[in-house]
Design an enzyme around this catalytic site. Structure first.
Site, PDB file in Angstrom:
ATOM      1  N   HIS A 171      -3.780   6.244   3.216  1.00 31.88           N
ATOM      2  CA  HIS A 171      -4.439   5.009   2.776  1.00 31.88           C
ATOM      3  C   HIS A 171      -3.811   3.759   3.390  1.00 31.88           C
ATOM      4  O   HIS A 171      -4.508   2.883   3.903  1.00 31.88           O
ATOM      5  CB  HIS A 171      -4.370   4.957   1.247  1.00 31.88           C
ATOM      6  CG  HIS A 171      -5.188   3.897   0.590  1.00 31.88           C
ATOM      7  ND1 HIS A 171      -4.719   2.623   0.383  1.00 31.88           N
ATOM      8  CD2 HIS A 171      -6.435   3.924   0.075  1.00 31.88           C
ATOM      9  CE1 HIS A 171      -5.646   1.909  -0.236  1.00 31.88           C
ATOM     10  NE2 HIS A 171      -6.707   2.681  -0.432  1.00 31.88           N
ATOM     11  N   SER A 189     -11.131  -0.747  -1.078  1.00 31.75           N
ATOM     12  CA  SER A 189      -9.855  -0.659  -0.355  1.00 31.75           C
ATOM     13  C   SER A 189     -10.055  -0.893   1.130  1.00 31.75           C
ATOM     14  O   SER A 189      -9.156  -1.376   1.811  1.00 31.75           O
ATOM     15  CB  SER A 189      -9.258   0.750  -0.498  1.00 31.75           C
ATOM     16  OG  SER A 189      -8.485   0.854  -1.644  1.00 31.75           O
ATOM     17  N   ASP A 200       0.843  -1.190   0.000  1.00 31.36           N
ATOM     18  CA  ASP A 200       0.000   0.000   0.000  1.00 31.36           C
ATOM     19  C   ASP A 200       0.881   1.244   0.000  1.00 31.36           C
ATOM     20  O   ASP A 200       1.997   1.208  -0.534  1.00 31.36           O
ATOM     21  CB  ASP A 200      -0.924  -0.063   1.234  1.00 31.36           C
ATOM     22  CG  ASP A 200      -2.258   0.625   0.999  1.00 31.36           C
ATOM     23  OD1 ASP A 200      -2.232   1.829   0.710  1.00 31.36           O
ATOM     24  OD2 ASP A 200      -3.307  -0.033   1.101  1.00 31.36           O
TER      25      ASP A 200
END
Ligand SMILES: *[C@@H]1O[C@H](CO)[C@@H](O)[C@H](O)[C@H]1NC(C)=O
Ligand SMILES: *[C@@H]1O[C@H](CO)[C@@H](O)[C@H](O)[C@H]1NC(C)=O
Ligand SMILES: *[C@@H]1O[C@H](CO)[C@@H](O)[C@H](O)[C@H]1NC(C)=O
Ligand SMILES: *[C@@H]1O[C@H](CO)[C@@H](O)[C@H](O)[C@H]1NC(C)=O
Ligand SMILES: *[C@@H]1O[C@H](CO)[C@@H](O)[C@H](O)[C@H]1NC(C)=O
Ligand SMILES: *[C@@H]1O[C@H](CO)[C@@H](O)[C@H](O)[C@H]1NC(C)=O
Ligand SMILES: *[C@@H]1O[C@H](CO)[C@@H](O)[C@H](O)[C@H]1NC(C)=O
Length: 758
Positions: free
Chosen positions: A216, A544, A141
């Site tokens: 994220h 996600s 990620d």
């Protein structure tokens, strides 16, 4: 938004520059399957020799064009090559495939336009005490914010001895940033820089290390295995205890994404390392934009294939592309995750002058003092702008004098409208608030720069009625109240990509759905939101966010059953999923609550507790996968060297619908078809299971034998499902299910059939 557009512009120039500099060379991945070399160095040497055959010059020339060597878990390299060189390499007998490296996008709605959204972690996960401290999850990620409380390692014992990874030093990241929770950290940037130029040129804050400047990666990692942290919220919203699904599991961080983009070449390098480092589960909340490439021309599918062979489960988000056929990461050796809501709403309601209250939804912490005049966008058009354009509150369409001090009502032009931009247009013109009519995506928790809320069709009608009866209509938008136990829940999220699987349509995809709407989890404090606010926890949406929920459950299963293969874990998760919501009705899909199908949510909504005791398991190994690839039409060229030995298809092929998958799909049915499956019994003592069928429309189904008897755990038995179509399904799939039941267990497999002829 501004920063994002500026970045796109920059990116555009960068690409042009790089292309100019390197002429017609592009970044290619040369993939050679499993390797039989004794060590990494000998692979690198062999790679260089191979490259020299096409660069035609010295070793040095070859060395110059190489970006990555894949040497640990499989063999290959990425390099800047001309098309002719790539073609020449593809013809080499030791090469499985050569494909252009593509850019993957993070599957968060945060970076999307209609998703101009930001989006959490919900604490309704069951609390389970488990020996998960030996389980390692690799997260590929945007990196991690190691100081986040979610990554404190209180109470965790020494590192699992099987871990071979390391904590790589980089900008603002030292060995001291790893601990017993964050046990590994690596980062990859050569691929993205070869394609897009130096990261510095983006002009944005970043760290050349595993440190996360985006948020994220911190969000997904903490959703999987964040420690328990009490009393967290986003500006007071969704206040509660944050914890990952497997709060005692360990995290190994592989940062391969920069500014929301992840180069295939870098992702593949991360997977090569993660498998070798000894992780048990790999979580990937990213993917290529649709359409899904064929499996051996796609970095995630290739990497996941080798992970699968080595007993590592790969869990991936399916994407946020909404439309049928857009489901991504659909290889059968990947657990593919859709997104759905939880039983929580963020209400930012509208108080009208007549003291009526309209329900609105958004993540709105901004206070509005008193009542303000209401005006619809179409009545506030700037001069020369058609009223319709102004109704959408698009850039430069509103007349400042008309909207100053007012709340502007805006409409949606298209599904993928940038919602945040509309509020910015209102703000720039002096407007004090926005009401957006958006029946499509109103449940998504948008964060706007001014007090704003989102309403559906029914509220829009009431608002219009009120505005008609008043000369000076007024309203107030109140800050968000988090309301729990909302019904119905879950619902499949509007954005979640839909099947069918366009590469191998006999395999139903996605496989499962999990919470991905408005999820609170840890965040990177340097990743300010669109309005410059720094937060330690943030609420965002996307597949996600659902993928890490499933990765966490997979980690828990792995800790309970260390010897289980990735396919057994997939089976346990899929066959125990639920298709009913909290009102005991079939799960719906947003926006219109239409009944969800297996192409929306696969086998259904994840049920972690049930997954721990699945009863029966559908298992498959890499030999089965090779047979499946043969039946799906893979050429000998594609199959050669996949497993380190030349691979051949047996003749005749088995049918691809006979692949022992935990769901049943036949994408081209001509007359009667019999599908075979084998199940393994996991339970105490003798047990009998009885088949129960939900019939797909127009198809007779019989199961042989209709009961399965087992004497003890570990026994396998094979059964057959006979389909007898009575009418064609008009090129559409019809759906049903097969469930094996006994007093303790229910093992459910969805069925999807496309009846071409009788
Ligand atoms: C791939 O298979 C071919 C035979 O088909 C063999 O000659 C070659 O050495 C293999 N390559 C690798 C890297 O194993
Ligand atoms: C990164 O390191 C530099 C130099 O040591 C320091 O000035 C800066 O504050 C650090 N940034 C963060 C976000 O920790
Ligand atoms: C939670 O944090 C808020 C401030 O962020 C504080 O006002 C409140 O007292 C805390 N609640 C508990 C139970 O600690
Ligand atoms: C109004 O919208 C249409 C369609 O999007 C566009 O073609 C036109 O240029 C717009 N006109 C103005 C003045 O913004
Ligand atoms: C949902 O229903 C509305 C109103 O009936 C309709 O206009 C819209 O097309 C539907 N949306 C979808 C995605 O089916
Ligand atoms: C279970 O036991 C019975 C009786 O001992 C035997 O007939 C049967 O074959 C056994 N089943 C399996 C699957 O081994
Ligand atoms: C298809 O199956 C049905 C019963 O399941 C059987 O009666 C029929 O004869 C079969 N048709 C063919 C063409 O085999």
């Amino acid at each position: 938004m501004i920063t994002r557009n500026a970045f796109m512009l920059l990116l555009f120039f960068t690409i042009t520059l790089v292309h100019g500099a390197t002429m017609d060379r592009k970044l290619y991945i040369v993939y050679m399957g499993e390797h039989s070399h004794p060590d990494s160095e000998s692979v690198i040497k062999a790679n260089h020799e191979m490259l020299t055959t096409v660069t035609g010059r010295h070793f040095d020339a070859a060395q110059e064009v190489v970006i990555h060597h894949y040497t640990k878990s499989f063999r290959g390299f990425s390099a800047m090559l001309t098309q002719a060189q790539a073609q020449q390499l593809a013809e080499s007998h030791s090469v499985v495939s050569v494909f252009e490296s593509r850019m993957n996008k993070l599957h968060t709605t945060h970076s999307w336009d209609f998703l101009g959204v930001n989006s959490l972690y919900q604490s309704h996960q069951p609390s389970m005490v488990s020996p998960e401290a030996n389980v390692i999850v690799g997260v590929i990620d945007t990196g991690v914010w190691p100081e986040s409380k979610s990554f404190n390692d209180e109470g965790l014992g020494p590192l699992p001895t099987k871990f071979k990874g390391s904590c790589v030093h980089g900008q603002n990241f030292t060995l001291a940033n790893c601990n017993r929770k964050l046990i590994g950290a690596r980062f990859y940037f050569k691929g993205i820089e070869a394609e897009n130029g130096p990261l510095e040129e983006a002009g944005r804050t970043f760290f050349r290390s595993a440190r996360d400047s985006d948020g994220h990666g911190t969000h997904t990692a903490s959703t999987i295995a964040g420690s328990v942290v009490a009393n967290v919220s986003l500006h007071g919203m969704a206040r509660g205890t944050a914890r990952g699904g497997a709060p005692n599991a360990r995290l190994a961080i592989y940062k391969a994404c920069w500014f929301s983009l992840c180069s295939d070449a870098d992702v593949l390098s991360a997977m090569d390392d993660a498998i070798h480092d000894g992780v048990d589960v790999i979580s990937l909340s990213l993917g290529p934009s649709p359409p899904q490439p064929i499996y051996f021309e796609n970095a995630i599918s290739v990497g996941a294939f080798h992970a699968f062979r080595k007993g590592v489960l790969v869990s991936c988000s399916t994407g946020n592309s909404f439309f049928p056929g857009t489901a991504g990461n659909v290889a059968p050796w990947i657990l593919t995750v859709a997104a759905s809501s939880i039983d929580r709403e963020f209400n930012s309601n509208i108080y009208l002058g007549n003291s009526k209250i309209l329900k609105g939804l958004s993540l709105n912490t901004l206070k509005m003092d008193g009542l303000h005049g209401l005006i619809v966008g179409r009545n506030a058009a700037a001069s020369g702008v058609p009223a319709q354009n102004a109704s959408f509150c698009k850039k430069h369409t509103l007349d400042n004098t008309k909207i100053n001090g007012k709340i502007v009502v805006c409409a949606l032009e298209a599904l993928f409208d940038d919602r945040i931009q509309k509020a910015m247009e209102v703000q720039q013109g002096g407007g004090v608030g926005m009401i957006l009519i958006d029946p499509f995506a109103r449940t998504m928790g948008f964060q706007f720069p001014i007090p704003s809320t989102v309403i559906g069709q029914e509220e829009a009608r009431q608002l219009e009625a009120y505005m008609h009866t008043q000369k000076h209509p007024v309203a107030r938008i109140v800050p968000t109240i988090t309301s729990l136990h909302s019904k119905p829940a879950p619902k499949v999220a509007v954005f979640s990509s839909q099947g069918p699987n366009i590469i191998t349509p006999d395999i139903i995809k996605p496989d499962i759905t999990a919470p991905g709407l408005n999820i609170l989890a840890a965040w990177s404090p340097v990743a300010t939101d669109d309005f410059g606010r720094a937060v330690n926890y943030n609420i965002i949406s996307g597949t996600s966010m659902s993928c890490p929920h499933v990765s966490a459950v997979a980690a828990i299963l792995k800790s309970y059953y260390p010897s289980w293969s990735p396919s057994a874990i997939m089976s346990a998760i899929m066959t125990t999923a639920t298709v009913m919501d909290n009102t005991q009705r079939w799960i719906g899909r947003d926006p219109n609550a239409t009944q969800a199908t297996p192409f929306d949510f696969g086998s259904g909504h994840i049920n972690p507790i049930a997954a721990l005791s699945p009863g029966l398991v559908y298992d498959f190994d890499s030999t089965d996968v090779i047979k499946f690839l043969c039946s799906a039409g893979a050429s000998p060229a594609q199959l050669k060297n996949l497993t380190g030995q030349p691979t051949h298809c047996q003749k005749p092929h088995t049918h691809s619908y006979d692949f022992n998958y935990p769901s049943i799909g036949v994408s081209r049915m001509h007359g009667n078809v019999s599908v075979h499956r084998t199940v393994t019994y996991y339970g105490k003592g003798p047990a009998t299971f009885v088949a129960s069928v939900d019939y797909p429309a127009g198809v007779k189904v019989s199961v042989k034998p209709p009961t399965l008897k087992f004497n003890k755990t570990g026994e396998k038995t094979t059964f057959r499902v006979d389909f007898n179509p009575l009418k064609t399904s008009k090129r559409k799939f019809v759906f049903g299910a097969l469930t094996w039941k006994n007093g303790l267990y229910k093992i459910r497999s969805p069925i999807a059939l496309n009846v071409f002829s009788l």
